[in-house]
Design an enzyme around this catalytic site. Structure first.
Site, PDB file in Angstrom:
ATOM      1  N   GLY A 120       0.658  -1.168   0.059  1.00  0.00           N
ATOM      2  CA  GLY A 120       0.110   0.081  -0.055  1.00  0.00           C
ATOM      3  C   GLY A 120       0.827   1.261  -0.015  1.00  0.00           C
ATOM      4  N   SER A 121       2.184   1.035  -0.460  1.00  0.00           N
ATOM      5  CA  SER A 121       2.875   2.493  -0.545  1.00  0.00           C
ATOM      6  C   SER A 121       2.351   3.539  -1.376  1.00  0.00           C
ATOM      7  CB  SER A 121       4.240   2.222  -0.585  1.00  0.00           C
ATOM      8  OG  SER A 121       4.603   1.735  -2.067  1.00  0.00           O
ATOM      9  N   ASN A 122       1.709   3.160  -2.240  1.00  0.00           N
ATOM     10  CA  ASN A 122       0.939   3.961  -3.492  1.00  0.00           C
ATOM     11  C   ASN A 122      -0.109   4.624  -2.856  1.00  0.00           C
ATOM     12  OD1 ASN A 122       2.494   4.510  -6.089  1.00  0.00           O
ATOM     13  ND2 ASN A 122       2.513   1.925  -6.082  1.00  0.00           N
TER      14      ASN A 122
ATOM     15  N   LEU B  19      -4.111  -6.947  -8.236  1.00  0.00           N
ATOM     16  CA  LEU B  19      -3.569  -7.908  -9.106  1.00  0.00           C
ATOM     17  C   LEU B  19      -4.671  -8.543  -9.923  1.00  0.00           C
ATOM     18  CD1 LEU B  19      -0.663  -9.412  -7.038  1.00  0.00           C
ATOM     19  CD2 LEU B  19      -0.504  -7.547  -8.644  1.00  0.00           C
TER      20      LEU B  19
ATOM     21  N   ASN C 162      -5.002   2.378 -13.760  1.00  0.00           N
ATOM     22  CA  ASN C 162      -4.033   1.424 -13.113  1.00  0.00           C
ATOM     23  C   ASN C 162      -2.745   2.044 -13.223  1.00  0.00           C
ATOM     24  OD1 ASN C 162      -3.204  -1.212 -12.165  1.00  0.00           O
ATOM     25  ND2 ASN C 162      -2.396  -1.789 -14.145  1.00  0.00           N
TER      26      ASN C 162
ATOM     27  N   HIS D 163       1.287   0.534 -13.853  1.00  0.00           N
ATOM     28  CA  HIS D 163       2.066  -0.741 -13.848  1.00  0.00           C
ATOM     29  C   HIS D 163       3.519  -0.366 -13.644  1.00  0.00           C
ATOM     30  CE1 HIS D 163       2.889  -4.695 -15.540  1.00  0.00           C
ATOM     31  NE2 HIS D 163       3.853  -4.264 -16.343  1.00  0.00           N
TER      32      HIS D 163
ATOM     33  N   ASP E 125      -3.342  -4.883 -18.523  1.00  0.00           N
ATOM     34  CA  ASP E 125      -2.336  -3.833 -18.816  1.00  0.00           C
ATOM     35  C   ASP E 125      -2.624  -3.287 -20.198  1.00  0.00           C
ATOM     36  OD1 ASP E 125      -1.371  -4.352 -16.337  1.00  0.00           O
ATOM     37  OD2 ASP E 125       0.084  -5.980 -17.163  1.00  0.00           O
TER      38      ASP E 125
ATOM     39  N   GLU F 274       6.780   6.086  -9.053  1.00  0.00           N
ATOM     40  CA  GLU F 274       5.253   5.779  -8.885  1.00  0.00           C
ATOM     41  C   GLU F 274       4.809   6.759  -7.873  1.00  0.00           C
ATOM     42  OE1 GLU F 274       3.749   1.797  -8.350  1.00  0.00           O
ATOM     43  OE2 GLU F 274       5.458   0.895  -9.493  1.00  0.00           O
TER      44      GLU F 274
HETATM   45  C1  GRF Z   1       3.457  -1.174  -7.542  1.00  0.00           C
HETATM   46  O1  GRF Z   1       4.755  -1.439  -8.241  1.00  0.00           O
HETATM   47  C2  GRF Z   1       2.686  -1.091  -8.652  1.00  0.00           C
HETATM   48  O2  GRF Z   1       3.054  -0.396  -9.773  1.00  0.00           O
HETATM   49  C3  GRF Z   1       2.083  -2.336  -8.901  1.00  0.00           C
HETATM   50  O3  GRF Z   1       2.099  -3.129  -7.540  1.00  0.00           O
HETATM   51  C4  GRF Z   1       2.884  -2.329  -6.797  1.00  0.00           C
HETATM   52  C5  GRF Z   1       2.166  -1.808  -5.479  1.00  0.00           C
HETATM   53  O4  GRF Z   1       3.243  -1.606  -4.288  1.00  0.00           O
HETATM   54  N1  GRF Z   1       0.926  -2.716  -9.636  1.00  0.00           N
HETATM   55  P1  GRF Z   1       2.306  -0.818  -3.279  1.00  0.00           P
HETATM   56  O5  GRF Z   1       1.498  -1.821  -2.575  1.00  0.00           O
HETATM   57  O6  GRF Z   1       1.601   0.572  -3.759  1.00  0.00           O
HETATM   58  O7  GRF Z   1       3.525  -0.474  -2.421  1.00  0.00           O
END
Ligand code: GRF
Length: 189
Positions: free
Chosen positions: A13-15, A86, A103, A105, A146, A175
């Site tokens: 969940g870092s994004n 996923l 999304n 990627h 994708d 990201e």
């Molecule tokens: C990211 O690299 C994103 O591009 C991919 O899964 C990863 C998720 O990372 N689809 P996080 O859970 O946001 O840390």
């Protein structure tokens, strides 16, 4: 008028955290829900810490029939953001939110995309290829892996001594830097 975001994530969940932080003081943008298919995922701790409601997605309900469309529609999302989610989305869900699902990627699509190309598999394939650059792709989501219209790409160089792990770190930094502001751009359109 405030705009509602829904995040789908199944990893650390870092994004999601980067998006939450970016919009934290924006009164116009509210993250209404984090949807997740893995009860143990780190993103659920983030949601709990941030006080954001969660939806645990059950496979059967997601893939058979109308699944969660009604619950999601009730939140009137401006965007549904896949941030490390996923599963391929069912057609009915994609069609219920035309143009509103995006999304991220961790590679420069159309290279290194498709079924099975996620997480470390992507970066290992990139490293093995000998490519000199990799990056990120933010794209609209359709019924195929994708595949939707590309909205944004950013590139980073690969040095000879980079491993798949250091490539992954560089890509994740990209990201976090770009995803929130691209979301903001889309909300302003
Ligand atoms: C990211 O690299 C994103 O591009 C991919 O899964 C990863 C998720 O990372 N689809 P996080 O859970 O946001 O840390």
């Amino acid at each position: 008028m405030s705009q509602n975001l829904i995040i789908f994530a199944s990893g650390s969940g870092s994004n999601a955290q980067a998006i939450i932080d970016f919009f934290r003081n924006d009164p116009e943008v509210k993250i209404r829900l984090i949807a997740c298919n893995k009860p143990q995922a780190g993103v659920l701790n983030i949601a709990s810490h941030e006080g954001i409601p969660t939806l645990i997605i059950e496979k059967e309900q997601f893939f058979s029939g109308n699944g969660y469309i009604d619950e999601l529609k009730a939140l009137d999302p401006s965007l549904i953001i896949l941030a490390g989610f996923l599963w391929k989305l069912p057609t009915a869900l994609v069609q219920a939110f035309p143009g509103k699902i995006i999304n991220i990627h961790p590679a420069l699509l159309p290279k290194y995309g498709g079924k099975g190309m996620y997480g470390h598999f992507v970066h290992e394939a990139v490293k093995a290829s000998g490519d000199l650059q990799t990056g990120i792709t933010i794209h609209q989501v359709d019924e195929h892996y994708d595949n939707g219209t590309f909205l944004f790409q950013a590139v980073t160089d690969i040095e000879p001594d980079d491993s798949s792990e250091t490539i992954a770190k560089k890509v994740l930094q990209l990201e976090h830097r770009h995803f929130p502001r691209i979301i903001q751009d889309l909300l302003r359109q």
